[in-house]
Structures are given as structure tokens and as C-alpha cells.
Design a protein around this motif. Structure first.
Motif, PDB file in Angstrom:
ATOM      1  N   ASP A 197       0.870  -1.164   0.000  1.00  0.00           N
ATOM      2  CA  ASP A 197       0.000   0.000   0.000  1.00  0.00           C
ATOM      3  C   ASP A 197       0.915   1.224   0.000  1.00  0.00           C
ATOM      4  OD1 ASP A 197      -1.912   1.925   0.347  1.00  0.00           O
ATOM      5  OD2 ASP A 197      -2.438   1.365   2.401  1.00  0.00           O
ATOM      6  N   GLN A 198       1.262   1.685  -1.219  1.00  0.00           N
ATOM      7  CA  GLN A 198       2.228   2.782  -1.336  1.00  0.00           C
ATOM      8  C   GLN A 198       1.505   4.098  -1.537  1.00  0.00           C
ATOM      9  OE1 GLN A 198       5.575   1.865  -3.767  1.00  0.00           O
ATOM     10  NE2 GLN A 198       6.378   3.955  -3.780  1.00  0.00           N
ATOM     11  N   TRP A 199       1.938   5.115  -0.790  1.00  0.00           N
ATOM     12  CA  TRP A 199       1.250   6.406  -0.799  1.00  0.00           C
ATOM     13  C   TRP A 199       1.943   7.424  -1.700  1.00  0.00           C
ATOM     14  CZ3 TRP A 199       2.331   6.053   5.060  1.00  0.00           C
ATOM     15  CH2 TRP A 199       1.652   4.941   5.591  1.00  0.00           C
ATOM     16  N   GLU A 200       3.257   7.348  -1.765  1.00  0.00           N
ATOM     17  CA  GLU A 200       4.011   8.305  -2.575  1.00  0.00           C
ATOM     18  C   GLU A 200       5.228   7.609  -3.156  1.00  0.00           C
ATOM     19  OE1 GLU A 200       5.172  11.724  -0.295  1.00  0.00           O
ATOM     20  OE2 GLU A 200       3.169  12.063   0.530  1.00  0.00           O
ATOM     21  N   GLY A 201       5.829   8.253  -4.168  1.00  0.00           N
ATOM     22  CA  GLY A 201       7.104   7.804  -4.693  1.00  0.00           C
ATOM     23  C   GLY A 201       7.029   6.771  -5.795  1.00  0.00           C
ATOM     24  N   GLU A 202       8.220   6.458  -6.325  1.00  0.00           N
ATOM     25  CA  GLU A 202       8.349   5.420  -7.331  1.00  0.00           C
ATOM     26  C   GLU A 202       8.122   4.056  -6.688  1.00  0.00           C
ATOM     27  OE1 GLU A 202       8.871   5.886 -10.676  1.00  0.00           O
ATOM     28  OE2 GLU A 202       8.467   7.972 -10.113  1.00  0.00           O
ATOM     29  N   PRO A 203       7.747   3.048  -7.472  1.00  0.00           N
ATOM     30  CA  PRO A 203       7.461   1.728  -6.889  1.00  0.00           C
ATOM     31  C   PRO A 203       8.658   1.165  -6.113  1.00  0.00           C
ATOM     32  CG  PRO A 203       6.694   1.844  -9.156  1.00  0.00           C
ATOM     33  CD  PRO A 203       7.505   3.094  -8.925  1.00  0.00           C
ATOM     34  N   ILE A 204       8.335   0.462  -5.065  1.00  0.00           N
ATOM     35  CA  ILE A 204       9.387  -0.225  -4.310  1.00  0.00           C
ATOM     36  C   ILE A 204       9.761  -1.518  -5.014  1.00  0.00           C
ATOM     37  CG2 ILE A 204       8.665   0.724  -2.081  1.00  0.00           C
ATOM     38  CD1 ILE A 204       7.520  -2.163  -1.520  1.00  0.00           C
ATOM     39  N   THR A 205      10.949  -2.008  -4.727  1.00  0.00           N
ATOM     40  CA  THR A 205      11.376  -3.321  -5.199  1.00  0.00           C
ATOM     41  C   THR A 205      11.750  -4.178  -3.992  1.00  0.00           C
ATOM     42  OG1 THR A 205      13.699  -2.669  -5.425  1.00  0.00           O
ATOM     43  CG2 THR A 205      12.272  -2.388  -7.358  1.00  0.00           C
ATOM     44  N   LEU A 206      11.629  -5.475  -4.180  1.00  0.00           N
ATOM     45  CA  LEU A 206      12.010  -6.444  -3.150  1.00  0.00           C
ATOM     46  C   LEU A 206      12.988  -7.432  -3.764  1.00  0.00           C
ATOM     47  CD1 LEU A 206       8.526  -7.214  -1.533  1.00  0.00           C
ATOM     48  CD2 LEU A 206      10.358  -5.822  -0.555  1.00  0.00           C
ATOM     49  N   THR A 207      14.148  -7.573  -3.137  1.00  0.00           N
ATOM     50  CA  THR A 207      15.141  -8.536  -3.590  1.00  0.00           C
ATOM     51  C   THR A 207      15.242  -9.645  -2.562  1.00  0.00           C
ATOM     52  OG1 THR A 207      16.408  -6.772  -4.661  1.00  0.00           O
ATOM     53  CG2 THR A 207      17.522  -8.881  -4.304  1.00  0.00           C
ATOM     54  N   PRO A 208      14.756 -10.852  -2.872  1.00  0.00           N
ATOM     55  CA  PRO A 208      14.920 -11.958  -1.930  1.00  0.00           C
ATOM     56  C   PRO A 208      16.400 -12.188  -1.653  1.00  0.00           C
ATOM     57  CG  PRO A 208      13.361 -12.540  -3.658  1.00  0.00           C
ATOM     58  CD  PRO A 208      14.021 -11.257  -4.076  1.00  0.00           C
ATOM     59  N   TYR A 209      16.715 -12.527  -0.411  1.00  0.00           N
ATOM     60  CA  TYR A 209      18.114 -12.743  -0.063  1.00  0.00           C
ATOM     61  C   TYR A 209      18.217 -13.725   1.100  1.00  0.00           C
ATOM     62  CZ  TYR A 209      18.267 -10.388   4.477  1.00  0.00           C
ATOM     63  OH  TYR A 209      18.093 -10.083   5.804  1.00  0.00           O
ATOM     64  N   VAL A 210      19.399 -14.297   1.258  1.00  0.00           N
ATOM     65  CA  VAL A 210      19.761 -15.026   2.472  1.00  0.00           C
ATOM     66  C   VAL A 210      21.132 -14.517   2.907  1.00  0.00           C
ATOM     67  CG1 VAL A 210      18.476 -17.079   1.775  1.00  0.00           C
ATOM     68  CG2 VAL A 210      20.934 -16.962   1.336  1.00  0.00           C
ATOM     69  N   ARG A 211      21.406 -14.630   4.200  1.00  0.00           N
ATOM     70  CA  ARG A 211      22.723 -14.219   4.691  1.00  0.00           C
ATOM     71  C   ARG A 211      23.537 -15.451   5.039  1.00  0.00           C
ATOM     72  NH1 ARG A 211      25.542 -10.682   9.402  1.00  0.00           N
ATOM     73  NH2 ARG A 211      25.168 -12.496  10.699  1.00  0.00           N
ATOM     74  N   ASN A 212      24.743 -15.491   4.518  1.00  0.00           N
ATOM     75  CA  ASN A 212      25.709 -16.543   4.827  1.00  0.00           C
ATOM     76  C   ASN A 212      26.357 -16.196   6.164  1.00  0.00           C
ATOM     77  OD1 ASN A 212      28.328 -17.847   5.022  1.00  0.00           O
ATOM     78  ND2 ASN A 212      28.138 -18.391   2.859  1.00  0.00           N
ATOM     79  N   THR A 213      26.142 -17.044   7.175  1.00  0.00           N
ATOM     80  CA  THR A 213      26.622 -16.692   8.508  1.00  0.00           C
ATOM     81  C   THR A 213      28.145 -16.764   8.634  1.00  0.00           C
ATOM     82  OG1 THR A 213      26.288 -17.088  10.866  1.00  0.00           O
ATOM     83  CG2 THR A 213      26.462 -19.012   9.472  1.00  0.00           C
ATOM     84  N   HIS A 214      28.801 -17.450   7.710  1.00  0.00           N
ATOM     85  CA  HIS A 214      30.260 -17.538   7.754  1.00  0.00           C
ATOM     86  C   HIS A 214      30.909 -16.282   7.175  1.00  0.00           C
ATOM     87  CE1 HIS A 214      34.327 -19.018   7.485  1.00  0.00           C
ATOM     88  NE2 HIS A 214      34.318 -18.929   6.161  1.00  0.00           N
ATOM     89  N   THR A 215      30.458 -15.867   5.994  1.00  0.00           N
ATOM     90  CA  THR A 215      31.053 -14.701   5.333  1.00  0.00           C
ATOM     91  C   THR A 215      30.363 -13.391   5.717  1.00  0.00           C
ATOM     92  OG1 THR A 215      29.578 -14.887   3.423  1.00  0.00           O
ATOM     93  CG2 THR A 215      31.652 -16.141   3.351  1.00  0.00           C
ATOM     94  N   ARG A 216      29.170 -13.492   6.317  1.00  0.00           N
ATOM     95  CA  ARG A 216      28.326 -12.335   6.643  1.00  0.00           C
ATOM     96  C   ARG A 216      27.788 -11.641   5.376  1.00  0.00           C
ATOM     97  NH1 ARG A 216      30.466 -14.099  10.999  1.00  0.00           N
ATOM     98  NH2 ARG A 216      30.434 -12.989  12.995  1.00  0.00           N
ATOM     99  N   GLU A 217      27.870 -12.304   4.253  1.00  0.00           N
ATOM    100  CA  GLU A 217      27.415 -11.717   2.992  1.00  0.00           C
ATOM    101  C   GLU A 217      25.940 -11.998   2.761  1.00  0.00           C
ATOM    102  OE1 GLU A 217      31.354 -11.886   0.131  1.00  0.00           O
ATOM    103  OE2 GLU A 217      30.114 -13.696   0.313  1.00  0.00           O
ATOM    104  N   ASP A 218      25.260 -11.019   2.167  1.00  0.00           N
ATOM    105  CA  ASP A 218      23.884 -11.194   1.723  1.00  0.00           C
ATOM    106  C   ASP A 218      23.900 -11.731   0.297  1.00  0.00           C
ATOM    107  OD1 ASP A 218      22.957 -10.127   4.124  1.00  0.00           O
ATOM    108  OD2 ASP A 218      22.875  -8.082   3.322  1.00  0.00           O
ATOM    109  N   LEU A 219      23.326 -12.894   0.097  1.00  0.00           N
ATOM    110  CA  LEU A 219      23.250 -13.492  -1.232  1.00  0.00           C
ATOM    111  C   LEU A 219      21.933 -13.057  -1.864  1.00  0.00           C
ATOM    112  CD1 LEU A 219      24.523 -17.103  -0.425  1.00  0.00           C
ATOM    113  CD2 LEU A 219      25.844 -15.085  -1.108  1.00  0.00           C
TER     114      LEU A 219
END
Length: 704
Positions: free
Chosen positions: A452-474
Motif C-alpha cells: 500500500d504505497q502512498w508516494e514515490g516510485e514503486p518499491i522493489t524487493l530482492t529476496p536474499y539469504v545471509r551466509n553466517t560464515h562470510t556475513r554476505e547477503d546473497l
């Protein structure tokens, strides 16, 4: 009869218990006396400490795990004390977690566990005859009983009977009366109209001439004469019923007095009751936890203030042998407990409840009022509000609303669930919880999201997981959800190459310019993780935390990381466990290098320490398939020449009731047995020895 709002009330009781525990835990004795609490914190009106993540606590461990006797043994019959004793042995690692291991001559639970291990069954394991009166009447009799009261709404005698059976594993005398009293109070809170009515029900369940009944009456009488000054009543308890008169580390009688004091002076108000219980000192987390359950049931969810509920965030960790079961989601646990309640009370559970309980899966629907299922965001400035909402609903009565505030290109916030935890997320080492992830590579995440967006350009969603060893977001493939409707968002969890996943969610962004910033709300209506897990464990990417090697829980033995391997040294039998507790058919592979000793095995279908299968080296020139069911039985043994110092690739296949062990690609043995149809995997040995384990691979399907 089960009340119509049963699930919600169980949920409220469990939240109430955990609020009380969290409030009282930082001000436990011996460092924190009543006087120090009074002088430092004064009139407590909120948590006295903020936690990154609240560590495990024995007051919650017991209510979560002792009821598993109803799953494992007392499935179609009445509960017996020995059933709960078996749950102790099956879920508690020796010397770590679950209870306070303060020494068998000091800690009642430590003594009871040792008695059970020696073959002294419950209730004798907790009896005065075996342990003496002082040990048997410490506080543990009443602090582990909350679930028994929640299972029998309005059935005070049944709740008291079951609580007594459970408490008799470790306690006797007034310790049992405390169990009966508290469980009866919780059960009565479902239909009571006053605290007096609740306590009267508790008193009916214990002997009138008991010390426990006398302290309850004494506090009631004092309150009648002094109804407005709880501190005067606390001084009365100190003078007449204090620790100097009831010895041991933490006797039940003074603390029973505090609980009754808090119930009376709290006047039915949830917050004031747990606050008073904490301000009175002595066993603060135990007392505040017990009265928190009673008031949670009595006042329901509406009676619990948001400032106490929000930090809980529907989640605690526990410290059993199962790292999977140690991650406790409140709505899920409340529903599971409610299903047990229907079964025990001989009533048919509503089909809607049955369909919402999915063991082995993540199924979050935000149906229960106020539920959040532990979801978090990473940027409180850009996503300042995370709350339950009924504005947009797709399944049930609610959703999780995340308000995003004036995003521009370059801003982001993660919206995520944590399926795994690390030591850095906790403030202390209390009760040393261990974790096996709730989700693994190759499983499927599905969610329903409304924007339910009120203002602005559309939002995007990037699915991700975090690798607990490297701390990187995949990051996976970015999507742009359609506003004004429910979007089905599905993605598979990627291979993290031997590391664990400790965050799963979406990265919220927008390409909005400064003059047209993105503002609105995102609603999560459902979040599920299902499917077959297919993953590896690389010990070069694991760490030793909470006295265990991730992602395992160890029972006995010395387990260390050494050169990319898991190194085990055993003085006798020992074992180590990981994986989904509800995994059914599975394939477990590992390279095992025996260094000394004659027992080196894989474990499969582990329901706990005392219920599982082992397969592997079992003496010189021998391989066996062994069933552990409170005693080892070799189901089949075959000839196989193996040597110390050589590496062997084990592959253990469990398919329905058939088990096949391969070593270095050769089919070594097959065995049929139907004792256990689900469980964890792991490693174990039955005698002194040493080995190294590496290159673990697991393929696990959930039990249908």
C-alpha cells in the motif's frame, strides 16, 4: 470444556510467562538483594535491561520440553512420572543447558538428573527419601509447571495432578504442593473472575496443614489488613518466612509467599503483578514467570502492555539437545500446546487449528492477535514501524505491517526472519543454547505480500539469504510487487557451500528521487519455508560457540574443530546432533577417520539422546546397525575390516522403515525397523575413542 478463545489464551499465558522471566532475570540473587533492587531500580515499570537476544532460561526450558513426554510416551494413556523422567534424559545434555547444573549436592535438578542416570526412576528420583527434605523442597517444583496449567483450562484437579507427576521427577513434599498450586491457578485463570477465586482453587489442590498452604494463608491475611503496601508484606515474609528459615539455595516457601503477594497486590493488572514479583527479590525470574502465566491467561492478550510484549517479538531460544526445537516461535508453540490440550481433554480440535500446525515446516500466518513471528528489519530509520495489523488480510485475521518512510535511491532496509543464531547476538552465555537451522539450501520460501504505497516510485524487493560464515547477503532476482493486491513471492534457498543461513527475507529499495520519495506500508500475510533440504556442512566454516560446534548440540565427549574437521574425543559413550527434528526420509553422508577406539557411528532418526539409530564401526572388524531406545540393541552386525588412521566415506540412507549403510560406495548392511520415523542426524560412539569427521552432506525430507 475447551473455551472458544483457547489458542489465544494459551498464547497470552506463554507470552506472560516469558515477559516475567525476562523482567526478573537480570535481578536474580545472590548479587541482587531485595534492598539493592529497591535502591537501584526503585519502582520498576519496564524491563531493567535491554537484550540483543534474550538467552535461554531454565524457567522456560522446562515448560517447553517436559511436555514432550506427551508426544513420546503418554500418547494414548495417562501421564506417569516416569514418562517425564524419560523426557529429562532424552532432551537434556549432561552438564549443560536445560537446568542449573550447580552441583548434585546443591542443585535439585542436577541431583535428580544424576539419580535418573543411575537408574533411579521417577518419582523416587525426586523423593525426600532419596534426596532429603531440604533438597526436595527447593523452588523447581513450581517453576517448570506452566504448560500443565495451560493444557487443562478450567480443569484445576487435572492440571494439578499432571503438574505433580512432572514435578515428582525432581521434587517432593512442599515442592509438589507448589507444582499443584501453581498449575491449578493457571488452569483456573481461564474462567475465574478474581485473584481470590484463582488462589482458592490452588489451595483446594494442596493439604490444608502443609507449610505451603500456611504461607499462602499468611500472605492473604496480611494483605487483608494491609491492602496497599506490598513492601510491608515483603518485610513480613522476610521476618516470618524468609530464606534464613527455609534453607538451601532457593527454597519454595519464601518464593511461594512472593508469588501470592504479587497476585494480591497486583490487583489483576498484568504489568503491576510481574513488576511487584520482580521488586520483591529472591527468585525473581521464577516468581515473575509463574505469576506472568497466571495473569496472561486471566487478562488475555489485551491485558499485556505493548512495552513488555514488543521486545519479546514472539520468540525465545531454549537449550535442549535439539537445536531445531530450541528456536521457539510463540504462535507455533501455542498452537501445538493447544492441540495437545484438545487431545488431553478428549475434545476434537477445530480443523482450522489442525491445518495451521505443520511440524517440520515454517508456517507463519499472523493470525493470532499481535503476532509478529520474530520478524525484524535492519534499518529502523527507513522502516520505523513493524507491527501486527488487520488492515490487509489474506489468510486469517492479520498480517505484519512494515511502514517504509521516504526511501530514495540508495536507501534500503532488510525485512527478515532469523532461522539460525550466533553467539554474537546474545549478551551472555546463560544456559548455553545451541541451534540447528530452521531452513536449509534447496528449500522453498513462499510469501504473500501486499503493498500500500502512498508516494514515490514503486518499491522493489530482492529476496536474499545471509551466509553466517562470510556475513554476505546473497541476493536473488529482484521483483517489483504490484500495489493494491496480494503478491505471491516464491524463491528457493541457494547453496551456501557448507555454511549456515542466518537471515531469510527481502531487501526493500526504491529508485525514488528526492522530490518524490517512497512512502507507504508493506504487509506480509503469510511466510512459509517447505520442501526437501539438501545441504553440506563444511567444518572450516563452523565455529565453537556456547560450548558446541555449530550447528550441533553435543552430549558428553570433547568436540573441537581441527584443520577443517570435527574432532571427537570420548571417555565413554557420547553423541552429537543437528538437523530438522521432524525430518523423515534422509540420506546422511560423512567422512569418518577413526583414530582410536572401536566405536564410530553415524546417527539418524534421532528423537533425542535416548532414542535414535546408530550405524557404523562397532568393534574390530565389525559394522552394526544399533537401536538406542533407553538401552542399546544391535539389530544387525556384519563383518567389515576397518583400520585406525584411514578415512572412510559413510552414507546412511533412511527410507521409511528401511536403512542402508554404504561405506566407500559399498552396500555394507541393510536393516528394517519401524521404531522411529523422524528425527535429527548426528554422530556417536558407545565407548572410549577418538575420531575426525568431515565433508558432511544431508538430504532430508520432512515427515508427511
Amino acid at each position: 470444556m475447551i473455551p472458544k478463545n483457547y489458542v489465544e489464551t494459551v498464547y497470552a499465558g506463554f507470552i506472560g510467562m516469558n515477559i516475567g522471566i525476562r523482567l526478573g532475570a537480570p535481578i536474580e540473587p545472590v548479587a541482587w538483594t531485595y534492598e539493592r533492587i529497591r535502591d537501584v531500580y526503585g519502582d520498576i515499570r519496564d524491563y531493567v535491561k535491554s537484550y540483543n537476544t534474550f538467552a535461554a532460561d531454565d524457567d522456560a526450558n522446562g515448560p517447553v520440553f517436559f511436555i514432550r513426554a506427551l508426544y513420546d510416551d503418554a500418547v494414548d494413556r495417562e501421564l506417569e512420572p516416569e514418562d517425564v523422567g524419560r523426557a529429562w534424559l532424552n532432551y537434556a545434555r549432561e552438564g549443560i543447558g536445560m537446568f542449573w547444573w550447580g552441583g548434585e549436592d546443591i542443585s535439585t535438578e542436577h541431583r535428580a538428573y544424576v539419580n535418573l542416570r543411575k537408574g533411579i526412576p521417577a518419582p523416587r528420583s525426586g523423593s525426600i527419601e532419596v534426596n532429603g527434605t531440604e533438597m526436595a523442597e527447593q523452588i523447581g517444583g513450581q517453576i517448570f509447571i506452566d504448560s500443565w496449567g495451560l493444557l487443562f483450562p478450567g480443569q484445576v484437579e487435572k492440571a494439578a495432578d499432571y503438574a505433580e507427576k512432572a514435578a515428582s521427577v525432581s521434587h517432593d513434599g512442599n515442592g509438589l504442593y507448589g507444582a499443584r498450586f501453581m498449575a491449578a491457578c493457571i488452569a483456573k485463570a481461564f474462567d475465574a473472575s478474581s485473584m481470590d477465586e484463582i488462589m482458592a482453587a490452588g489451595l483446594r489442590m494442596i493439604p490444608e496443614d502443609s507449610t505451603y498452604a500456611r504461607v499462602v494463608h499468611a500472605v492473604i491475611n496480611f494483605h487483608r489488613e494491609n491492602p496497599s503496601d506490598f513492601r510491608a508484606c515483603r518485610q513480613y515474609l522476610e521476618d516470618h518466612w524468609g530464606y534464613d528459615k527455609y534453607t538451601g539455595v532457593c527454597h519454595i516457601i519464601p518464593n511461594a509467599g512472593v508469588c501470592v503477594l504479587a497476585l494480591l497486590y497486583g490487583e489483576g493488572d498484568f504489568a503491576r503483578t510481574v513488576e511487584i514479583a520482580s521488586m520483591c527479590g529472591w527468585d525473581t525470574d521464577c516468581n515473575a514467570g509463574n505469576v506472568g502465566t497466571i495473569l496472561g491467561v486471566f487478562g488475555g492478550l489485551d491485558g499485556i502492555p505493548e512495552h513488555y510484549r514488543k521486545p519479546i517479538n514472539d520468540f525465545i531460544v531454549a537449550s535442549s539437545v535439539s537445536g531445531y526445537l530450541n528456536l521457539v516461535d510463540f504462535p507455533t508453540f501455542a498452537r501445538e500446546l493447544a492441540l495437545l490440550g484438545y487431545r488431553l481433554n478428549g475434545e476434537k480440535a477445530p480443523e482450522e487449528l489442525i491445518q495451521r500446525v505443520k511440524p517440520g515446516e515454517i508456517y507463519f500466518d499472523f493470525d493470532l492477535p499481535g503476532s509478529t513471528h520474530g520478524f525484524r528489519t535492519s534499518n529502523l530509520f527507513k522502516t520505523p514501524i513493524v507491527r501486527h495489523s488487520n488492515k490487509h488480510v489474506c489468510d486469517g485475521r492479520g498480517s505484519l505491517e512494515v511502514v517504509f518512510d521516504r526511501l530514495v535511491e540508495g536507501d534500503n532496509s532488510k525485512i527478515y526472519y532469523k532461522p539460525f543464531y550466533r553467539r554474537e547476538e546474545f549478551n551472555d552465555e546463560k544456559y548455553k543454547p545451541t541451534f540447528a537451522p530452521m531452513a536449509y539450501s534447496s528449500q522453498t520460501v513462499s510469501a504473500k505480500i501486499y503493498v500500500d504505497q502512498w508516494e514515490g516510485e514503486p518499491i522493489t524487493l530482492t529476496p536474499y539469504v545471509r551466509n553466517t560464515h562470510t556475513r554476505e547477503d546473497l541476493r536473488l532476482v529482484t521483483i517489483t510487487p504490484v500495489g493494491g493486491q496480494w503478491n505471491d513471492i516464491i524463491f528457493d534457498l541457494p547453496d551456501t557451500e557448507g555454511a549456515m543461513i542466518d537471515e531469510i527475507g527481502w531487501i526493500l529499495e526504491s529508485r525514488s528521487p528526492l522530490l518524490n520519495r517512497a512512502l507507504g506500508s508493506l504487509f506480509i500475510g503469510q511466510f512459509c519455508i517447505t520442501g526437501t533440504a539438501d545441504y553440506t556442512i563444511d567444518f572450516a566454516k563452523q565455529v565453537k560457540e556456547f560450548a558446541s560446534i555449530t550447528p550441533f548440540s553435543h552430549h558428553r565427549g570433547k568436540w573441537e574443530l581441527a584443520g577443517g574437521t570435527l574432532h571427537c574425543t570420548a571417555d565413554g559413550d557420547c553423541s552429537s546432533y543437528s538437523g530438522n527434528y521432524y525430518a523423515g526420509d534422509m540420506v546422511v553422508e560423512a567422512t569418518i577417520k577413526p583414530i582410536s577406539g572401536a566405536s564410530h557411528c553415524l546417527i539418524t532418526r534421532a528423537n533425542g539422546i535416548m532414542r535414535h539409530y546408530l550405524a557404523g564401526f562397532d568393534g574390530p572388524g565389525t559394522v552394526s546397525f544399533i537401536r538406542q531406545d533407553f538401552g542399546h540393541e544391535r539389530l544387525i552386525s556384519v563383518r567389515y575390516d576397518w583400520e585406525h588412521g584411514k578415512e572412510y566415506r559413510f552414507k546412511l540412507v533412511a527410507e521409511k522403515d528401511m536403512f542402508t549403510l554404504y561405506i566407500n560406495g559399498d552396500n555394507v548392511l541393510e536393516c528394517k525397523d519401524a521404531s522411529f520415523d523422524h528425527g535429527m542426524f548426528g554422530f556417536g560412539c558407545l565407548e572410549q575413542g577418538e575420531n575426525e569427521i568431515s565433508d558432511v552432506r544431508v538430504h532430508a525430507e520432512m515427515k508427511p
